[in-house]
Design a protein around this motif. Structure first.
Motif, mmCIF file in Angstrom:
data_model
loop_
_atom_site.group_PDB
_atom_site.id
_atom_site.type_symbol
_atom_site.label_atom_id
_atom_site.label_comp_id
_atom_site.label_asym_id
_atom_site.label_seq_id
_atom_site.Cartn_x
_atom_site.Cartn_y
_atom_site.Cartn_z
ATOM 1 N N PRO A 136 6.706 -8.562 3.478
ATOM 2 C CA PRO A 136 6.878 -9.726 2.587
ATOM 3 C C PRO A 136 7.666 -10.836 3.276
ATOM 4 N N ASP A 137 7.445 -12.036 2.815
ATOM 5 C CA ASP A 137 8.172 -13.182 3.362
ATOM 6 C C ASP A 137 9.675 -13.014 3.113
ATOM 7 N N PRO A 138 10.479 -13.553 3.992
ATOM 8 C CA PRO A 138 11.944 -13.422 3.816
ATOM 9 C C PRO A 138 12.445 -14.256 2.636
ATOM 10 N N THR A 139 13.528 -13.801 2.080
ATOM 11 C CA THR A 139 14.183 -14.572 1.009
ATOM 12 C C THR A 139 15.433 -15.226 1.606
ATOM 13 N N PHE A 140 15.678 -16.452 1.162
ATOM 14 C CA PHE A 140 16.792 -17.216 1.732
ATOM 15 C C PHE A 140 17.856 -17.480 0.655
ATOM 16 N N VAL A 141 19.092 -17.479 1.136
ATOM 17 C CA VAL A 141 20.218 -17.852 0.268
ATOM 18 C C VAL A 141 20.917 -19.057 0.883
ATOM 19 N N LYS A 142 21.756 -19.700 0.100
ATOM 20 C CA LYS A 142 22.482 -20.876 0.570
ATOM 21 C C LYS A 142 23.511 -20.444 1.627
ATOM 22 N N PRO A 143 23.377 -21.013 2.842
ATOM 23 C CA PRO A 143 24.282 -20.567 3.917
ATOM 24 C C PRO A 143 25.718 -21.080 3.762
ATOM 25 N N LEU A 144 25.899 -22.035 2.886
ATOM 26 C CA LEU A 144 27.242 -22.606 2.695
ATOM 27 C C LEU A 144 27.352 -23.097 1.257
ATOM 28 N N GLU A 145 28.447 -22.717 0.619
ATOM 29 C CA GLU A 145 28.655 -23.187 -0.740
ATOM 30 C C GLU A 145 29.149 -24.635 -0.689
ATOM 31 N N GLY A 146 28.386 -25.516 -1.368
ATOM 32 C CA GLY A 146 28.775 -26.910 -1.368
ATOM 33 C C GLY A 146 27.652 -27.778 -1.932
ATOM 34 N N GLU A 147 27.965 -29.043 -2.093
ATOM 35 C CA GLU A 147 27.010 -29.992 -2.667
ATOM 36 C C GLU A 147 26.023 -30.472 -1.594
ATOM 37 N N ILE A 148 24.762 -30.635 -2.023
ATOM 38 C CA ILE A 148 23.734 -31.189 -1.116
ATOM 39 C C ILE A 148 23.883 -32.700 -1.161
ATOM 40 N N ILE A 149 24.253 -33.260 -0.009
ATOM 41 C CA ILE A 149 24.503 -34.689 0.047
ATOM 42 C C ILE A 149 23.335 -35.465 0.689
ATOM 43 N N ALA A 150 22.376 -34.769 1.252
ATOM 44 C CA ALA A 150 21.191 -35.431 1.825
ATOM 45 C C ALA A 150 19.997 -34.481 1.644
ATOM 46 N N GLU A 151 18.974 -34.994 0.965
ATOM 47 C CA GLU A 151 17.802 -34.170 0.664
ATOM 48 C C GLU A 151 16.793 -34.161 1.834
ATOM 49 N N PHE A 152 15.824 -33.263 1.722
ATOM 50 C CA PHE A 152 14.720 -33.166 2.700
ATOM 51 C C PHE A 152 13.811 -34.390 2.538
ATOM 52 N N ALA A 186 28.530 -40.360 11.367
ATOM 53 C CA ALA A 186 29.185 -41.261 10.400
ATOM 54 C C ALA A 186 29.308 -40.634 9.018
ATOM 55 N N ASP A 187 28.590 -39.511 8.797
ATOM 56 C CA ASP A 187 28.651 -38.828 7.501
ATOM 57 C C ASP A 187 29.879 -37.909 7.448
ATOM 58 N N GLU A 188 30.249 -37.522 6.246
ATOM 59 C CA GLU A 188 31.359 -36.577 6.089
ATOM 60 C C GLU A 188 30.959 -35.209 6.632
ATOM 61 N N SER A 189 31.891 -34.341 6.871
ATOM 62 C CA SER A 189 31.592 -33.040 7.469
ATOM 63 C C SER A 189 30.617 -32.252 6.573
ATOM 64 N N HIS A 190 29.654 -31.643 7.233
ATOM 65 C CA HIS A 190 28.601 -30.943 6.480
ATOM 66 C C HIS A 190 27.818 -30.007 7.418
ATOM 67 N N LEU A 191 26.949 -29.194 6.827
ATOM 68 C CA LEU A 191 26.021 -28.338 7.585
ATOM 69 C C LEU A 191 24.611 -28.918 7.453
ATOM 70 N N HIS A 192 24.001 -29.191 8.581
ATOM 71 C CA HIS A 192 22.587 -29.623 8.568
ATOM 72 C C HIS A 192 21.729 -28.335 8.663
ATOM 73 N N PHE A 193 20.945 -28.063 7.604
ATOM 74 C CA PHE A 193 20.200 -26.791 7.494
ATOM 75 C C PHE A 193 18.691 -27.051 7.409
ATOM 76 N N GLU A 194 17.908 -26.321 8.233
ATOM 77 C CA GLU A 194 16.446 -26.476 8.276
ATOM 78 C C GLU A 194 15.739 -25.111 8.140
ATOM 79 N N ILE A 195 14.560 -25.135 7.547
ATOM 80 C CA ILE A 195 13.687 -23.946 7.495
ATOM 81 C C ILE A 195 12.301 -24.362 7.994
#
Length: 287
Positions: A152-168, A264-273
């Motif tokens: 089966p395809d893998p299931t993903f969870v949020k790698p970091l708890e926090g607000e999404i400040i930039a959408e896909f 220039a953005d505040e500290s964050h995690l850039h996450f891609e799938i």
């Protein structure tokens, strides 16, 4: 004068007598010739009649002899015909016997051929059944293997708890504060304090760790069925190494500010799938 006249008359009479004698002589000669010719012709006729008779006699003898020979020949022919007929009957009998033997042989060969054909068909049927059974077993094994291999395809969870400040925004453009222009965005940005723990979104294997010129320190993890997750703008990635197998929720790094394109953005995690190299919207996969 009278004398001359007498002399002339005498001469004329002499000439007349001479002519008469000559005529008589010619007549006599003609009669003699005719007589001789008649006699000779009569002899010829007589001889011819005799010859004709002899010829007829010989023809009769030849005819009689020929009839006798023909009779004998006919008798012999009749005998030969009977013998030939008898021999023909014997030959026909022999031929019939031979044909009967041939027919019996053909019947035997036909029966044998049918028996062999039946045996061959049975053998072919058995072989076909064996092949079908083997094929069915092989297909069943392959199906079983495919079922076993199908993951089966893998299931993903949020790698970091926090607000999404930039959408896909793979198809739409978003404004970049750093670049000061409208650009695409192949992942999502999750706000996090500097040095916050970043965890693996799903089970997998570390594909690479590198310092990307655009998105800073990046960790890529391979998952089942061609999926891949990437974690960028990290402060550090000292918790994992390339080729390591990791579990969902395992620590892989900390939040930093190393992405040049997003400095220039505040500290964050850039996450891609990604799936088979194609960017997906992580917001639709993380729980």
């Amino acid at each position: 004068m009278r004398r001359d006249k007498r002399t002339k008359t005498f001469n004329e009479e002499a000439e007349t007598k001479k002519l008469i004698y000559i005529s008589i002589a010619v007549i006599i000669i003609a009669i003699v010739v005719f007589a001789i010719t008649y006699v000779a012709y009569s002899k010829v006729l007589s001889k011819g009649s005799k010859t004709v008779g002899d010829i007829n006699s010989k023809i009769g003898e030849l005819s009689s002899k020929q009839n006798e020979e023909l009779y004998e020949a006919s008798t012999q022919i009749g005998k030969s015909v009977n013998e030939v007929s008898s021999e023909g009957e014997q030959t026909n009998t022999q031929k019939i016997a031979i044909n009967t033997a041939n027919i019996e042989k053909e019947i035997t060969n036909t029966v044998t051929s049918k028996e062999e054909k039946t045996k061959q068909e049975k053998t072919n049927t058995v072989s076909s059944n064996e092949i079908l059974n083997k094929t069915s077993e092989q297909n069943a094994k392959e199906t079983s293997n495919e079922t076993k291999k199908k993951v089966p395809d893998p299931t993903f969870v949020k790698p970091l708890e926090g607000e999404i400040i930039a959408e896909f925004a793979n198809e739409n453009l978003v404004y970049s504060k750093t670049l000061k222009e409208w650009v695409t965005h192949n992942g999502i940005d999750i706000r996090g304090e500097k040095a916050s723990i970043v965890k693996a979104s799903s089970d997998g294997k570390v594909k690479f760790i590198k310092n990307d010129p655009r998105y800073g320190i990046t960790v890529a993890i391979e998952h089942e069925n061609g999926y891949e997750s990437r974690y960028s703008n990290l402060l550090t990635a000292e918790f994992v190494k390339e080729g390591e197998t990791i579990k969902q929720g395992q620590t892989i790094g900390t939040v930093g500010n190393t992405a040049v394109f997003e400095i220039a953005d505040e500290s964050h995690l850039h996450f891609e799938i990604l799936k088979d190299g194609k960017y997906l919207n992580p917001g639709e996969y993380i729980k």
